[in-house]
Design a protein around this motif. Structure first.
Motif, PDB file in Angstrom:
ATOM      1  N   ALA A   1      11.269 -13.779  -2.078  1.00 48.32           N
ATOM      2  CA  ALA A   1      12.049 -13.074  -1.053  1.00 48.32           C
ATOM      3  C   ALA A   1      13.323 -12.509  -1.672  1.00 48.32           C
ATOM      4  O   ALA A   1      13.641 -11.326  -1.512  1.00 48.32           O
ATOM      5  N   ARG A   2      14.021 -13.365  -2.434  1.00 48.04           N
ATOM      6  CA  ARG A   2      15.294 -12.944  -3.021  1.00 48.04           C
ATOM      7  C   ARG A   2      15.084 -11.790  -4.009  1.00 48.04           C
ATOM      8  O   ARG A   2      15.857 -10.837  -4.051  1.00 48.04           O
ATOM      9  N   ALA A   3      13.991 -11.865  -4.772  1.00 49.02           N
ATOM     10  CA  ALA A   3      13.699 -10.807  -5.756  1.00 49.02           C
ATOM     11  C   ALA A   3      13.546  -9.457  -5.047  1.00 49.02           C
ATOM     12  O   ALA A   3      14.077  -8.436  -5.507  1.00 49.02           O
ATOM     13  N   PHE A   4      12.845  -9.443  -3.903  1.00 48.35           N
ATOM     14  CA  PHE A   4      12.635  -8.172  -3.185  1.00 48.35           C
ATOM     15  C   PHE A   4      13.910  -7.708  -2.488  1.00 48.35           C
ATOM     16  O   PHE A   4      14.197  -6.507  -2.451  1.00 48.35           O
ATOM     17  N   TYR A   5      14.681  -8.648  -1.949  1.00 47.17           N
ATOM     18  CA  TYR A   5      15.961  -8.254  -1.345  1.00 47.17           C
ATOM     19  C   TYR A   5      16.876  -7.620  -2.403  1.00 47.17           C
ATOM     20  O   TYR A   5      17.573  -6.647  -2.141  1.00 47.17           O
ATOM     21  N   LYS A   6      16.840  -8.191  -3.620  1.00 43.49           N
ATOM     22  CA  LYS A   6      17.687  -7.653  -4.696  1.00 43.49           C
ATOM     23  C   LYS A   6      17.234  -6.238  -5.090  1.00 43.49           C
ATOM     24  O   LYS A   6      18.054  -5.357  -5.338  1.00 43.49           O
ATOM     25  N   LYS A   7      15.901  -6.049  -5.142  1.00 44.21           N
ATOM     26  CA  LYS A   7      15.385  -4.693  -5.421  1.00 44.21           C
ATOM     27  C   LYS A   7      15.885  -3.720  -4.353  1.00 44.21           C
ATOM     28  O   LYS A   7      16.207  -2.572  -4.637  1.00 44.21           O
ATOM     29  N   SER A   8      15.906  -4.215  -3.129  1.00 48.95           N
ATOM     30  CA  SER A   8      16.303  -3.375  -1.996  1.00 48.95           C
ATOM     31  C   SER A   8      17.767  -2.934  -2.119  1.00 48.95           C
ATOM     32  O   SER A   8      18.075  -1.743  -2.000  1.00 48.95           O
ATOM     33  N   VAL A   9      18.677  -3.893  -2.396  1.00 55.72           N
ATOM     34  CA  VAL A   9      20.102  -3.509  -2.464  1.00 55.72           C
ATOM     35  C   VAL A   9      20.405  -2.679  -3.707  1.00 55.72           C
ATOM     36  O   VAL A   9      21.347  -1.885  -3.722  1.00 55.72           O
ATOM     37  N   LYS A  10      19.570  -2.853  -4.729  1.00 54.83           N
ATOM     38  CA  LYS A  10      19.756  -2.033  -5.928  1.00 54.83           C
ATOM     39  C   LYS A  10      19.479  -0.563  -5.591  1.00 54.83           C
ATOM     40  O   LYS A  10      20.169   0.340  -6.053  1.00 54.83           O
TER      41      LYS A  10
ATOM     42  N   HIS B   1       0.828  -1.224   0.000  1.00 54.29           N
ATOM     43  CA  HIS B   1       0.000   0.000   0.000  1.00 54.29           C
ATOM     44  C   HIS B   1       0.849   1.255   0.000  1.00 54.29           C
ATOM     45  O   HIS B   1       0.452   2.281  -0.540  1.00 54.29           O
ATOM     46  N   THR B   2       2.027   1.180   0.655  1.00 52.44           N
ATOM     47  CA  THR B   2       2.855   2.392   0.755  1.00 52.44           C
ATOM     48  C   THR B   2       3.263   2.885  -0.628  1.00 52.44           C
ATOM     49  O   THR B   2       3.463   4.073  -0.827  1.00 52.44           O
ATOM     50  N   PHE B   3       3.369   1.956  -1.599  1.00 50.60           N
ATOM     51  CA  PHE B   3       3.820   2.346  -2.943  1.00 50.60           C
ATOM     52  C   PHE B   3       2.812   3.257  -3.654  1.00 50.60           C
ATOM     53  O   PHE B   3       3.164   3.966  -4.578  1.00 50.60           O
ATOM     54  N   GLU B   4       1.551   3.217  -3.179  1.00 47.77           N
ATOM     55  CA  GLU B   4       0.539   4.079  -3.793  1.00 47.77           C
ATOM     56  C   GLU B   4       0.745   5.537  -3.389  1.00 47.77           C
ATOM     57  O   GLU B   4       0.288   6.451  -4.071  1.00 47.77           O
ATOM     58  N   TYR B   5       1.426   5.742  -2.239  1.00 46.16           N
ATOM     59  CA  TYR B   5       1.502   7.100  -1.695  1.00 46.16           C
ATOM     60  C   TYR B   5       2.909   7.668  -1.613  1.00 46.16           C
ATOM     61  O   TYR B   5       3.091   8.843  -1.338  1.00 46.16           O
ATOM     62  N   GLU B   6       3.910   6.821  -1.811  1.00 52.00           N
ATOM     63  CA  GLU B   6       5.279   7.341  -1.860  1.00 52.00           C
ATOM     64  C   GLU B   6       6.112   6.419  -2.744  1.00 52.00           C
ATOM     65  O   GLU B   6       5.727   5.274  -2.991  1.00 52.00           O
ATOM     66  N   GLN B   7       7.235   6.923  -3.209  1.00 57.16           N
ATOM     67  CA  GLN B   7       8.123   6.107  -4.043  1.00 57.16           C
ATOM     68  C   GLN B   7       8.557   4.874  -3.259  1.00 57.16           C
ATOM     69  O   GLN B   7       8.864   4.979  -2.073  1.00 57.16           O
ATOM     70  N   PRO B   8       8.584   3.703  -3.902  1.00 57.48           N
ATOM     71  CA  PRO B   8       9.103   2.526  -3.185  1.00 57.48           C
ATOM     72  C   PRO B   8      10.511   2.822  -2.678  1.00 57.48           C
ATOM     73  O   PRO B   8      11.284   3.507  -3.341  1.00 57.48           O
ATOM     74  N   ASN B   9      10.808   2.342  -1.466  1.00 53.69           N
ATOM     75  CA  ASN B   9      12.169   2.546  -0.947  1.00 53.69           C
ATOM     76  C   ASN B   9      12.776   1.222  -0.493  1.00 53.69           C
ATOM     77  O   ASN B   9      12.077   0.210  -0.367  1.00 53.69           O
ATOM     78  N   ALA B  10      14.070   1.258  -0.256  1.00 46.53           N
ATOM     79  CA  ALA B  10      14.827   0.034   0.037  1.00 46.53           C
ATOM     80  C   ALA B  10      14.310  -0.671   1.294  1.00 46.53           C
ATOM     81  O   ALA B  10      14.229  -1.900   1.330  1.00 46.53           O
ATOM     82  N   ASP B  11      13.942   0.101   2.323  1.00 41.41           N
ATOM     83  CA  ASP B  11      13.474  -0.515   3.580  1.00 41.41           C
ATOM     84  C   ASP B  11      12.203  -1.316   3.373  1.00 41.41           C
ATOM     85  O   ASP B  11      12.040  -2.405   3.929  1.00 41.41           O
ATOM     86  N   THR B  12      11.283  -0.754   2.568  1.00 38.07           N
ATOM     87  CA  THR B  12      10.015  -1.461   2.339  1.00 38.07           C
ATOM     88  C   THR B  12      10.249  -2.717   1.510  1.00 38.07           C
ATOM     89  O   THR B  12       9.696  -3.780   1.811  1.00 38.07           O
TER      90      THR B  12
ATOM     91  N   ASP C   1      19.519   0.701  -2.401  1.00 40.22           N
ATOM     92  CA  ASP C   1      20.426   1.145  -1.344  1.00 40.22           C
ATOM     93  C   ASP C   1      21.474   0.069  -1.078  1.00 40.22           C
ATOM     94  O   ASP C   1      21.263  -0.829  -0.270  1.00 40.22           O
ATOM     95  N   PRO C   2      22.616   0.177  -1.772  1.00 40.44           N
ATOM     96  CA  PRO C   2      23.663  -0.855  -1.621  1.00 40.44           C
ATOM     97  C   PRO C   2      24.243  -0.916  -0.207  1.00 40.44           C
ATOM     98  O   PRO C   2      24.979  -1.825   0.115  1.00 40.44           O
ATOM     99  N   LYS C   3      23.885   0.060   0.640  1.00 41.40           N
ATOM    100  CA  LYS C   3      24.416   0.067   2.013  1.00 41.40           C
ATOM    101  C   LYS C   3      23.450  -0.571   3.009  1.00 41.40           C
ATOM    102  O   LYS C   3      23.683  -0.532   4.221  1.00 41.40           O
ATOM    103  N   LEU C   4      22.360  -1.146   2.522  1.00 39.49           N
ATOM    104  CA  LEU C   4      21.388  -1.755   3.438  1.00 39.49           C
ATOM    105  C   LEU C   4      21.817  -3.192   3.748  1.00 39.49           C
ATOM    106  O   LEU C   4      21.525  -4.130   3.017  1.00 39.49           O
TER     107      LEU C   4
END
Length: 467
Positions: free
Chosen positions: A291-300, A263-274, A302-305
């Motif tokens: 799970a791996r697909a979303f973790y990869k999106k996350s590090v893409k 739901h958060t994506f409807e109201y703000e840009q997706p971010n690494a934490d989400t 924010d490589p420091k997460l």
């Protein structure tokens, strides 16, 4: 020859700006009334051009030498551009012209605050309080100063006064939550926000902070209700969705949490934490590809997460791809070298790969970073036991017991090692300790050394404690 034109206040401030810029271009001198000058200064401030705004303020102060307002504006802009001495001098001049102007003391207070001269900051804010019509922002600043001084109790007092002046002050609501957090006083926080909501039932910020306080008290159902009210009042409130997702995760409702996070994506840009949080939910649901697909999106993003790199490792570990998992665990460790969980995962993966020396070194790091981790003490000692280094295994468990004197698991494991080493008297004495700590866990002993199930002496001692 220079001509003097007079331009007064016009309906359209842009007109004043155009005339001012024309005057500068022509190296001319026009006269503007005070209101027109204020409009021009505000225009440049809004355009984020403090240097130009300052130029106008100085020009205005020359044309209107008895108007304190331009000296105050000057001081404000000098402070922004780090010309502190000049800013103080402008405020002193303004005070001589109009000592009752609250802004003089607010700006002076701001400057002392940023210089960490807190006593002088407070003196000026108190003077501003006596002179200002609206005081909520001044009270908020006083609260900030007390926070910076480490006096959170007094900060709370001023934040409550601020909210009495203006129930809508969102900053004060959030700062209050922060102070209660630092003081670890969630019960009082809950009480305050509940009272506040009685007067202001449509304050989404109050519902949100109430939800956060319930979360910190591990009252996740109540937290979700509070976040739902916040969302009901402000349906674009992304942070409320995110924290509601976290509360659902704590209740192990992972599929629901994923929906809420999305739901958060409807109201703000997706971010690494989400993305990382969604990855973790899929991981708990054992849907490792997702799970791996979303973790990869996350590090893409924010490589420091570190948690997202670690998550990729966990999904590979689950698929018994230990060598690949190690690579990602170590990437997480590069970012957060003092994270005991990362070291534990590395130790476990090294062990599964048969790298005993590396596993042992990693476990040593885990117990150094988190001596309360009972599983780490057990696994660490286990490696030495398997390597037939019984004395070392016994020493490690004994060290674990020193750090966790209530952990029956460690006592029972120690008993097993002592029996294995043939130290029967010490083993029986430790068995009494283990049973006194938690008799229900005696099966741990038999899990480790099944042959002891036929030992009459041991069974008699256990029966004495478990009857």
């Amino acid at each position: 020859m220079e001509e003097d034109f007079e331009f007064g206040f016009t309906e359209d401030p842009k007109f004043s700006v155009e005339r001012y810029e024309e005057m500068i271009r022509n190296h001319d001198q026009y006269f503007f009334d005070a209101q027109a000058f204020e409009n021009i200064i505000d225009y440049y401030i809004e355009k984020n051009d403090p240097a130009k705004a300052l130029q106008v303020a100085e020009y205005a102060a020359n044309q209107h030498p008895f108007a304190a307002v331009f000296l105050v504006k000057q001081a404000q802009l000098l402070a922004i551009t780090n010309q502190t001495t000049a800013a103080f001098a402008a405020l002193d001049k303004a005070a001589m012209l109009e000592a009752s102007d609250a802004d003089i003391y607010i700006i002076r207070g701001n400057m002392f605050e940023s210089m960490e001269r807190y006593t002088e900051a407070l003196e000026n804010y108190e003077k501003a309080l006596e002179r200002a019509e609206e005081t909520d922002e001044i009270l908020l600043h006083i609260a900030y100063v007390y926070q910076n001084m480490g006096d959170y109790e007094t900060s709370i007092t001023y934040l409550k006064l601020c909210l009495e002046q203006n129930m809508e002050n969102q900053d004060a609501l959030y700062e209050l939550a922060f102070c209660y957090d630092v003081l670890d006083n969630q019960e009082e926080s809950v009480q305050f926000y509940q009272q506040y909501i009685d007067n202001e039932p449509y304050s989404y910020a109050a519902w949100y902070n109430l939800g956060n306080a319930f979360t910190k008290l591990s009252l996740f159902e109540k937290a979700i209700d509070a976040y739902d009210y916040a969302i009901l009042i402000k349906d674009s409130f992304a942070s409320a969705y995110f924290n509601k997702g976290n509360a659902l995760v704590n209740l192990e409702k992972y599929a629901e949490a994923i929906e809420v996070y999305r739901h958060t994506f409807e109201y703000e840009q997706p971010n690494a934490d989400t993305y990382c949080a969604i990855g973790e939910c899929y991981e708990k649901l054992e849907q490792m590809d997702d799970a791996r697909a979303f973790y990869k999106k996350s590090v893409k993003m924010d490589p420091k997460l570190a948690d997202a790199w670690f998550g990729i490792g966990v999904t590979l570990d689950f698929e018994e791809r230990y060598f690949e998992a190690l690579h990602f665990y170590k990437k997480a460790l590069d970012i957060d070298a003092l994270n005991a969980d990362y070291w534990f995962a590395i130790a476990d993966a090294e062990y599964k790969l048969g790298h005993m020396k590396e596993a042992e070194e990693a476990y040593e790091k885990v117990v150094e970073l988190n001596p309360m981790d009972i599983d780490a003490w057990l696994d660490y000692s286990s490696i030495l036991y398997e390597d037939e280094r019984l004395t070392g295994a016994i020493e490690i468990v004994a060290e674990g017991i020193k750090n966790n004197p209530e952990a029956a698991e460690l006592y029972f494991r120690l008993v097993a090692y002592l029996f294995a080493k043939g130290e029967y008297n010490e083993a029986l004495s430790q068995l009494e300790m283990a049973l006194a700590t938690d008799p229900e866990k005696h099966h741990i002993l038999f899990d480790y050394l099944p042959q002891l199930q036929d030992n009459k002496v041991i069974l008699d001692i256990i029966n004495r404690y478990t009857r």
